[in-house]
Scaffold this motif. Structure first.
Motif, PDB file in Angstrom:
ATOM      1  N   LYS A   1     -29.068  17.915  12.471  1.00 46.00           N
ATOM      2  CA  LYS A   1     -27.771  18.558  12.686  1.00 46.00           C
ATOM      3  C   LYS A   1     -26.838  18.159  11.550  1.00 46.00           C
ATOM      4  O   LYS A   1     -26.526  16.978  11.386  1.00 46.00           O
ATOM      5  CB  LYS A   1     -27.157  18.160  14.032  1.00 46.00           C
ATOM      6  CG  LYS A   1     -25.802  18.824  14.277  1.00 46.00           C
ATOM      7  CD  LYS A   1     -25.203  18.453  15.629  1.00 46.00           C
ATOM      8  CE  LYS A   1     -23.853  19.136  15.835  1.00 46.00           C
ATOM      9  NZ  LYS A   1     -23.252  18.780  17.138  1.00 46.00           N
ATOM     10  N   GLU A   2     -26.407  19.147  10.769  1.00 47.67           N
ATOM     11  CA  GLU A   2     -25.493  18.891   9.661  1.00 47.67           C
ATOM     12  C   GLU A   2     -24.043  19.015  10.144  1.00 47.67           C
ATOM     13  O   GLU A   2     -23.657  20.037  10.711  1.00 47.67           O
ATOM     14  CB  GLU A   2     -25.754  19.866   8.518  1.00 47.67           C
ATOM     15  CG  GLU A   2     -27.118  19.702   7.874  1.00 47.67           C
ATOM     16  CD  GLU A   2     -27.289  20.586   6.655  1.00 47.67           C
ATOM     17  OE1 GLU A   2     -26.291  21.229   6.240  1.00 47.67           O
ATOM     18  OE2 GLU A   2     -28.405  20.643   6.118  1.00 47.67           O
ATOM     19  N   TYR A   3     -23.256  17.994   9.879  1.00 49.52           N
ATOM     20  CA  TYR A   3     -21.843  18.000  10.254  1.00 49.52           C
ATOM     21  C   TYR A   3     -20.993  18.387   9.041  1.00 49.52           C
ATOM     22  O   TYR A   3     -21.405  18.157   7.891  1.00 49.52           O
ATOM     23  CB  TYR A   3     -21.416  16.614  10.755  1.00 49.52           C
ATOM     24  CG  TYR A   3     -22.042  16.221  12.070  1.00 49.52           C
ATOM     25  CD1 TYR A   3     -21.407  16.510  13.274  1.00 49.52           C
ATOM     26  CD2 TYR A   3     -23.272  15.555  12.111  1.00 49.52           C
ATOM     27  CE1 TYR A   3     -21.983  16.144  14.493  1.00 49.52           C
ATOM     28  CE2 TYR A   3     -23.853  15.191  13.320  1.00 49.52           C
ATOM     29  CZ  TYR A   3     -23.210  15.490  14.502  1.00 49.52           C
ATOM     30  OH  TYR A   3     -23.775  15.143  15.706  1.00 49.52           O
ATOM     31  N   PRO A   4     -19.812  18.956   9.271  1.00 44.39           N
ATOM     32  CA  PRO A   4     -18.927  19.290   8.138  1.00 44.39           C
ATOM     33  C   PRO A   4     -18.578  18.042   7.335  1.00 44.39           C
ATOM     34  O   PRO A   4     -18.419  16.951   7.900  1.00 44.39           O
ATOM     35  CB  PRO A   4     -17.685  19.887   8.820  1.00 44.39           C
ATOM     36  CG  PRO A   4     -18.170  20.347  10.168  1.00 44.39           C
ATOM     37  CD  PRO A   4     -19.246  19.384  10.569  1.00 44.39           C
ATOM     38  N   LEU A   5     -18.479  18.195   6.022  1.00 45.47           N
ATOM     39  CA  LEU A   5     -18.123  17.070   5.163  1.00 45.47           C
ATOM     40  C   LEU A   5     -16.668  16.672   5.384  1.00 45.47           C
ATOM     41  O   LEU A   5     -15.787  17.524   5.519  1.00 45.47           O
ATOM     42  CB  LEU A   5     -18.316  17.445   3.692  1.00 45.47           C
ATOM     43  CG  LEU A   5     -19.746  17.745   3.239  1.00 45.47           C
ATOM     44  CD1 LEU A   5     -19.740  18.250   1.805  1.00 45.47           C
ATOM     45  CD2 LEU A   5     -20.618  16.504   3.363  1.00 45.47           C
ATOM     46  N   GLU A   6     -16.425  15.365   5.433  1.00 49.04           N
ATOM     47  CA  GLU A   6     -15.054  14.863   5.450  1.00 49.04           C
ATOM     48  C   GLU A   6     -14.606  14.657   4.008  1.00 49.04           C
ATOM     49  O   GLU A   6     -15.385  14.209   3.166  1.00 49.04           O
ATOM     50  CB  GLU A   6     -14.965  13.546   6.222  1.00 49.04           C
ATOM     51  CG  GLU A   6     -15.313  13.673   7.699  1.00 49.04           C
ATOM     52  CD  GLU A   6     -15.162  12.347   8.426  1.00 49.04           C
ATOM     53  OE1 GLU A   6     -14.555  11.413   7.836  1.00 49.04           O
ATOM     54  OE2 GLU A   6     -15.644  12.238   9.571  1.00 49.04           O
ATOM     55  N   GLU A   7     -13.353  14.961   3.709  1.00 49.70           N
ATOM     56  CA  GLU A   7     -12.869  14.888   2.329  1.00 49.70           C
ATOM     57  C   GLU A   7     -11.534  14.150   2.278  1.00 49.70           C
ATOM     58  O   GLU A   7     -10.671  14.340   3.152  1.00 49.70           O
ATOM     59  CB  GLU A   7     -12.711  16.295   1.758  1.00 49.70           C
ATOM     60  CG  GLU A   7     -12.357  16.336   0.280  1.00 49.70           C
ATOM     61  CD  GLU A   7     -12.428  17.739  -0.291  1.00 49.70           C
ATOM     62  OE1 GLU A   7     -11.904  17.943  -1.402  1.00 49.70           O
ATOM     63  OE2 GLU A   7     -13.010  18.632   0.361  1.00 49.70           O
TER      64      GLU A   7
END
Length: 282
Positions: free
Chosen positions: A188-194
């Motif tokens: 499961k790929e989670y959105p990148l935090e930036e």
């Protein structure tokens, strides 16, 4: 008479071509050109523009970043001429006509760097090469795992997340189940935090159903590998033991992969057939 004249013309042309070849062999030529990439943020970088003048005389060596000149070296001109550019801080003590050292590079240091070598007259021969520099900011620490249990039974859901500290670019994450790469359907790929500087933190989840043969040695081992180019490579481990002693059943899946990394599905049919044939001839 005609053949003698033709031979003389051939001889003159051959000698001329040989002399031209020798002259070209003694002209300005490259030895080494190098713009390092990728480069870790905050490090010093040496740009290399190494050449052989042969019988030429040097007029100038010029360095450009994204078409803007920032360094120019000429014989008998000291110190070299420099221009202030964003992301370019030159260490003059470690720079010369064939090397330029940049101090403590940052994201703004990324771009295309070009070296131009110009010979003096009358030839004014020129060498030009360019290269891209990418600046990376490596994670400050190892991957961190969340979730998971200390003990599992066959049929339990195994769910673990792997996160990496901020970096530029984001780290590439890979999950392994008992040393075999996990199938994509379990990920499961989670959105990148930036953050405000554009650095990114990656998180990759792993979820699957535990099977008996995951515990062929009484223990389930999950590994998360994190990489950023060739400059950063770290991993984190999660281990869980079988709640009760279990043995691998025929057809179970050891590593969560039905194809290459699945359970050792021993085909008993072939050995049995071989034994039957052997007994037949005895």
């Amino acid at each position: 008479m005609r053949s003698t004249r033709d031979f003389a013309i051939y001889l003159i042309v051959t000698v001329f071509m040989c002399l031209l070849s020798i002259q070209q062999g003694l002209s300005l030529r490259w030895i080494k050109f190098d713009v390092p990439s990728p480069v870790n943020r905050g490090s010093d970088v040496v740009l290399t523009c190494k050449f052989d003048l042969e019988r030429e005389h040097l007029y100038s060596v010029n360095w450009y970043k994204n078409e803007d000149e920032f360094y120019s070296s000429k014989p008998h001109h000291s110190p070299p001429k420099t221009s202030s550019k964003r992301g370019v801080s030159i260490d003059l003590a470690r720079s010369d006509s064939q090397h330029v050292t940049l101090k403590s590079v940052d994201f703004e240091s990324a771009g295309t760097y070009r070296c131009e070598v110009l010979a003096d007259g009358p030839t004014f021969k020129t060498l030009v090469r360019s290269g891209m520099m990418e600046i990376v900011d490596l994670p400050n620490g190892r991957p961190v795992l969340t979730g998971g249990e200390k003990k599992y039974r066959p049929g339990d859901i195994v769910s673990v997340n792997c996160s990496v500290p901020m970096s530029m670019p984001a780290a590439v994450l890979t999950w392994y189940i008992n040393n075999q790469k996990a199938q994509k359907k379990y990920l499961k790929e989670y959105p990148l935090e930036e953050d405000s500087e554009g650095r990114k933190s990656a998180t990759l989840g792993l979820t699957f159903t535990a099977q008996r043969c995951h515990f062929s040695e009484g223990q389930l081992t999950l590994t998360c590998n994190a990489t950023v180019h060739s400059l950063y490579a770290e991993h984190a481990l999660h281990t869980g033991v079988a709640a009760h002693p279990v043995s691998a059943h025929f057809g179970d899946n050891v590593n969560g992969s039905e194809s290459v990394s699945g359970c050792v599905r021993v085909l008993l049919v072939l050995p049995t057939a071989c034994l039957l044939i052997l007994f037949k001839f005895l």
